[in-house]
Design a protein around this motif. Sequence first.
Motif, PDB file in Angstrom:
ATOM      1  N   ALA A  49       0.812  -1.222   0.000  1.00 55.24           N
ATOM      2  CA  ALA A  49       0.000   0.000   0.000  1.00 55.24           C
ATOM      3  C   ALA A  49       0.845   1.272   0.000  1.00 55.24           C
ATOM      4  O   ALA A  49       0.304   2.372  -0.177  1.00 55.24           O
ATOM      5  N   ALA A  50       2.159   1.151   0.196  1.00 57.01           N
ATOM      6  CA  ALA A  50       3.014   2.340   0.228  1.00 57.01           C
ATOM      7  C   ALA A  50       2.947   3.075  -1.104  1.00 57.01           C
ATOM      8  O   ALA A  50       3.089   2.479  -2.170  1.00 57.01           O
ATOM      9  N   ARG A  51       2.748   4.376  -1.032  1.00 55.12           N
ATOM     10  CA  ARG A  51       2.601   5.201  -2.235  1.00 55.12           C
ATOM     11  C   ARG A  51       3.807   6.133  -2.344  1.00 55.12           C
ATOM     12  O   ARG A  51       4.063   6.939  -1.454  1.00 55.12           O
ATOM     13  N   ARG A  52       4.547   5.992  -3.467  1.00 52.31           N
ATOM     14  CA  ARG A  52       5.708   6.854  -3.640  1.00 52.31           C
ATOM     15  C   ARG A  52       5.236   8.270  -3.945  1.00 52.31           C
ATOM     16  O   ARG A  52       4.440   8.497  -4.847  1.00 52.31           O
ATOM     17  N   THR A  53       5.760   9.235  -3.180  1.00 53.65           N
ATOM     18  CA  THR A  53       5.322  10.620  -3.317  1.00 53.65           C
ATOM     19  C   THR A  53       6.415  11.527  -3.872  1.00 53.65           C
ATOM     20  O   THR A  53       6.131  12.677  -4.234  1.00 53.65           O
ATOM     21  N   PHE A  54       7.653  11.020  -3.946  1.00 50.06           N
ATOM     22  CA  PHE A  54       8.756  11.873  -4.392  1.00 50.06           C
ATOM     23  C   PHE A  54       9.885  10.993  -4.902  1.00 50.06           C
ATOM     24  O   PHE A  54      10.167   9.937  -4.332  1.00 50.06           O
ATOM     25  N   ASP A  55      10.536  11.434  -5.977  1.00 52.39           N
ATOM     26  CA  ASP A  55      11.691  10.705  -6.512  1.00 52.39           C
ATOM     27  C   ASP A  55      12.464  11.660  -7.418  1.00 52.39           C
ATOM     28  O   ASP A  55      11.964  12.066  -8.468  1.00 52.39           O
ATOM     29  N   ASP A  56      13.657  12.080  -7.009  1.00 48.60           N
ATOM     30  CA  ASP A  56      14.493  12.865  -7.906  1.00 48.60           C
ATOM     31  C   ASP A  56      15.947  12.452  -7.748  1.00 48.60           C
ATOM     32  O   ASP A  56      16.336  11.800  -6.777  1.00 48.60           O
ATOM     33  N   THR A  57      16.748  12.800  -8.750  1.00 49.18           N
ATOM     34  CA  THR A  57      18.154  12.396  -8.792  1.00 49.18           C
ATOM     35  C   THR A  57      19.002  13.572  -9.226  1.00 49.18           C
ATOM     36  O   THR A  57      18.597  14.344 -10.094  1.00 49.18           O
ATOM     37  N   ALA A  58      20.154  13.742  -8.620  1.00 51.31           N
ATOM     38  CA  ALA A  58      21.103  14.789  -8.988  1.00 51.31           C
ATOM     39  C   ALA A  58      22.436  14.147  -9.330  1.00 51.31           C
ATOM     40  O   ALA A  58      22.878  13.203  -8.662  1.00 51.31           O
ATOM     41  N   ALA A  59      23.073  14.648 -10.377  1.00 47.79           N
ATOM     42  CA  ALA A  59      24.360  14.086 -10.803  1.00 47.79           C
ATOM     43  C   ALA A  59      25.447  14.345  -9.778  1.00 47.79           C
ATOM     44  O   ALA A  59      26.308  13.499  -9.534  1.00 47.79           O
ATOM     45  N   THR A  60      25.411  15.514  -9.161  1.00 42.17           N
ATOM     46  CA  THR A  60      26.416  15.884  -8.169  1.00 42.17           C
ATOM     47  C   THR A  60      25.752  16.653  -7.048  1.00 42.17           C
ATOM     48  O   THR A  60      24.977  17.578  -7.307  1.00 42.17           O
ATOM     49  N   ALA A  61      26.037  16.258  -5.828  1.00 37.21           N
ATOM     50  CA  ALA A  61      25.467  16.951  -4.671  1.00 37.21           C
ATOM     51  C   ALA A  61      26.395  16.765  -3.481  1.00 37.21           C
ATOM     52  O   ALA A  61      27.182  15.819  -3.425  1.00 37.21           O
ATOM     53  N   SER A  62      26.299  17.678  -2.552  1.00 37.19           N
ATOM     54  CA  SER A  62      27.009  17.579  -1.278  1.00 37.19           C
ATOM     55  C   SER A  62      25.971  17.677  -0.183  1.00 37.19           C
ATOM     56  O   SER A  62      25.167  18.608  -0.169  1.00 37.19           O
ATOM     57  N   ILE A  63      25.972  16.707   0.722  1.00 36.50           N
ATOM     58  CA  ILE A  63      24.933  16.645   1.738  1.00 36.50           C
ATOM     59  C   ILE A  63      25.523  16.130   3.038  1.00 36.50           C
ATOM     60  O   ILE A  63      26.447  15.296   3.024  1.00 36.50           O
ATOM     61  N   ARG A  64      25.016  16.619   4.151  1.00 36.66           N
ATOM     62  CA  ARG A  64      25.449  16.134   5.457  1.00 36.66           C
ATOM     63  C   ARG A  64      24.395  15.183   6.001  1.00 36.66           C
ATOM     64  O   ARG A  64      23.233  15.555   6.159  1.00 36.66           O
ATOM     65  N   ILE A  65      24.817  13.962   6.289  1.00 34.77           N
ATOM     66  CA  ILE A  65      23.903  12.961   6.817  1.00 34.77           C
ATOM     67  C   ILE A  65      24.352  12.560   8.228  1.00 34.77           C
ATOM     68  O   ILE A  65      25.530  12.657   8.565  1.00 34.77           O
ATOM     69  N   PRO A  66      23.424  12.110   9.061  1.00 38.54           N
ATOM     70  CA  PRO A  66      23.801  11.728  10.431  1.00 38.54           C
ATOM     71  C   PRO A  66      24.495  10.376  10.443  1.00 38.54           C
ATOM     72  O   PRO A  66      24.070   9.432   9.778  1.00 38.54           O
ATOM     73  N   VAL A  67      25.574  10.273  11.209  1.00 41.80           N
ATOM     74  CA  VAL A  67      26.267   9.000  11.380  1.00 41.80           C
ATOM     75  C   VAL A  67      26.508   8.703  12.857  1.00 41.80           C
ATOM     76  O   VAL A  67      27.115   7.694  13.205  1.00 41.80           O
ATOM     77  N   ALA A  68      26.042   9.590  13.735  1.00 41.36           N
ATOM     78  CA  ALA A  68      26.176   9.399  15.184  1.00 41.36           C
ATOM     79  C   ALA A  68      25.052  10.173  15.868  1.00 41.36           C
ATOM     80  O   ALA A  68      24.402  11.026  15.258  1.00 41.36           O
ATOM     81  N   ARG A  69      24.825   9.867  17.130  1.00 40.97           N
ATOM     82  CA  ARG A  69      23.767  10.537  17.892  1.00 40.97           C
ATOM     83  C   ARG A  69      24.198  11.937  18.312  1.00 40.97           C
ATOM     84  O   ARG A  69      25.377  12.276  18.267  1.00 40.97           O
ATOM     85  N   LEU A  70      23.217  12.739  18.716  1.00 43.74           N
ATOM     86  CA  LEU A  70      23.492  14.090  19.180  1.00 43.74           C
ATOM     87  C   LEU A  70      24.475  14.055  20.348  1.00 43.74           C
ATOM     88  O   LEU A  70      24.322  13.278  21.281  1.00 43.74           O
ATOM     89  N   GLY A  71      25.503  14.885  20.283  1.00 45.08           N
ATOM     90  CA  GLY A  71      26.495  14.954  21.338  1.00 45.08           C
ATOM     91  C   GLY A  71      27.699  14.073  21.096  1.00 45.08           C
ATOM     92  O   GLY A  71      28.734  14.245  21.746  1.00 45.08           O
ATOM     93  N   GLU A  72      27.574  13.098  20.177  1.00 46.12           N
ATOM     94  CA  GLU A  72      28.714  12.248  19.844  1.00 46.12           C
ATOM     95  C   GLU A  72      29.558  12.921  18.768  1.00 46.12           C
ATOM     96  O   GLU A  72      29.058  13.693  17.950  1.00 46.12           O
ATOM     97  N   ALA A  73      30.850  12.614  18.781  1.00 46.33           N
ATOM     98  CA  ALA A  73      31.767  13.224  17.826  1.00 46.33           C
ATOM     99  C   ALA A  73      31.370  12.850  16.398  1.00 46.33           C
ATOM    100  O   ALA A  73      31.024  11.706  16.116  1.00 46.33           O
ATOM    101  N   GLY A  74      31.438  13.821  15.509  1.00 44.96           N
ATOM    102  CA  GLY A  74      31.153  13.563  14.103  1.00 44.96           C
ATOM    103  C   GLY A  74      29.722  13.164  13.838  1.00 44.96           C
ATOM    104  O   GLY A  74      29.465  12.262  13.039  1.00 44.96           O
TER     105      GLY A  74
END
Length: 326
Positions: free
Chosen positions: A34-59
């Motif tokens: 039943a999941a309905r896709r609402t968004f889908d886009d692609t970029a050739a080049t992008a810079s993004i910050r994603i989480p890799v640790a919890r708040l307060g942890e290094a990095g």
Amino acid sequence: MAGAWLGFGLGVGLAACILPGAGLAFDPISLPEAARRTFDDTAATASIRIPVARLGEAGMLKEVEGSLRRRAWAIPSPTLPTLRVLQGLRQDMEDAGYQVVLDCASEACGGFDFRFALPVLPAPEMNVDIFDYRVLVGRRGDAGREEHVYVLVSKGRANRFVQIYEVARRDAALAPPSTEAPPSTQAPVFAPATPSPADPGHTDLISRLKARGHVVLRDLDFASGAGALSEKDYPSLAALAAYLSEKPERRVVLVGHTDAVGSLASNTALSQTRADSVRDQLVSVFGVTGSQITARGVGYLSPIATNLTPEGRDMNRRVEVVLLVD
């Protein structure tokens, strides 16, 4: 203010394009039919910050670059646990060879402050419940390629929301030689928007500013929890820039406001970032002299509507211009 205040760390915007053979291929097969896709886009080049640790942890945030695909789904179910959705996606991730580097929920991630550091798609494609959201991040690498998948699952009133970002970077020094023709040169992904002339429909904005001494810039659009303006034309900023450029002695203050969800400290910081973003746009895109504009954030201390309803909170999330010197 148009849209929700919504995603952090994508800069002004993305140049969307289709990338055949780009290698972005995480398949969330566990999502319900039943999941309905609402968004889908692609970029050739992008810079993004994603989480890799919890708040307060290094990095806590890691900046990754490469081709980017962003997708979102709405699952029509008011009772489906977000944990169940995430467990399925974690299995999909592990089956695809990703190593899970972060798996946390709401308060365990860092609550309000953590959520507002996340890249999030704008509503209605994505909705984040501050008390019930889950984050999952995986990484894999081989043959000169590093890939990250960042998953955000959250509760909605009638739906469950899922967004997935995939970022793939190929190291040219390690990757096997390509037999394909080189791609054509593309414009920078994060190039500033070209300023457009003031919309005649916004010429009364200056009249109201001069008559009342303050006016709300209602056409601004921020990603949810983000400080950066979305990439689009803003007739109100064009009108304000034209007004300020006429006389260098004119002075205004941009005041950022939020709703009352979260702590005062977090909201004050967010409102300051949004006010700064509008000031930066006026200076860097429209060429207004920086000394004519001051930016301040006051969080939720000056509401213009109730914070007890979604409509009231939307009204309270705004940036206002205050006239100091005409």
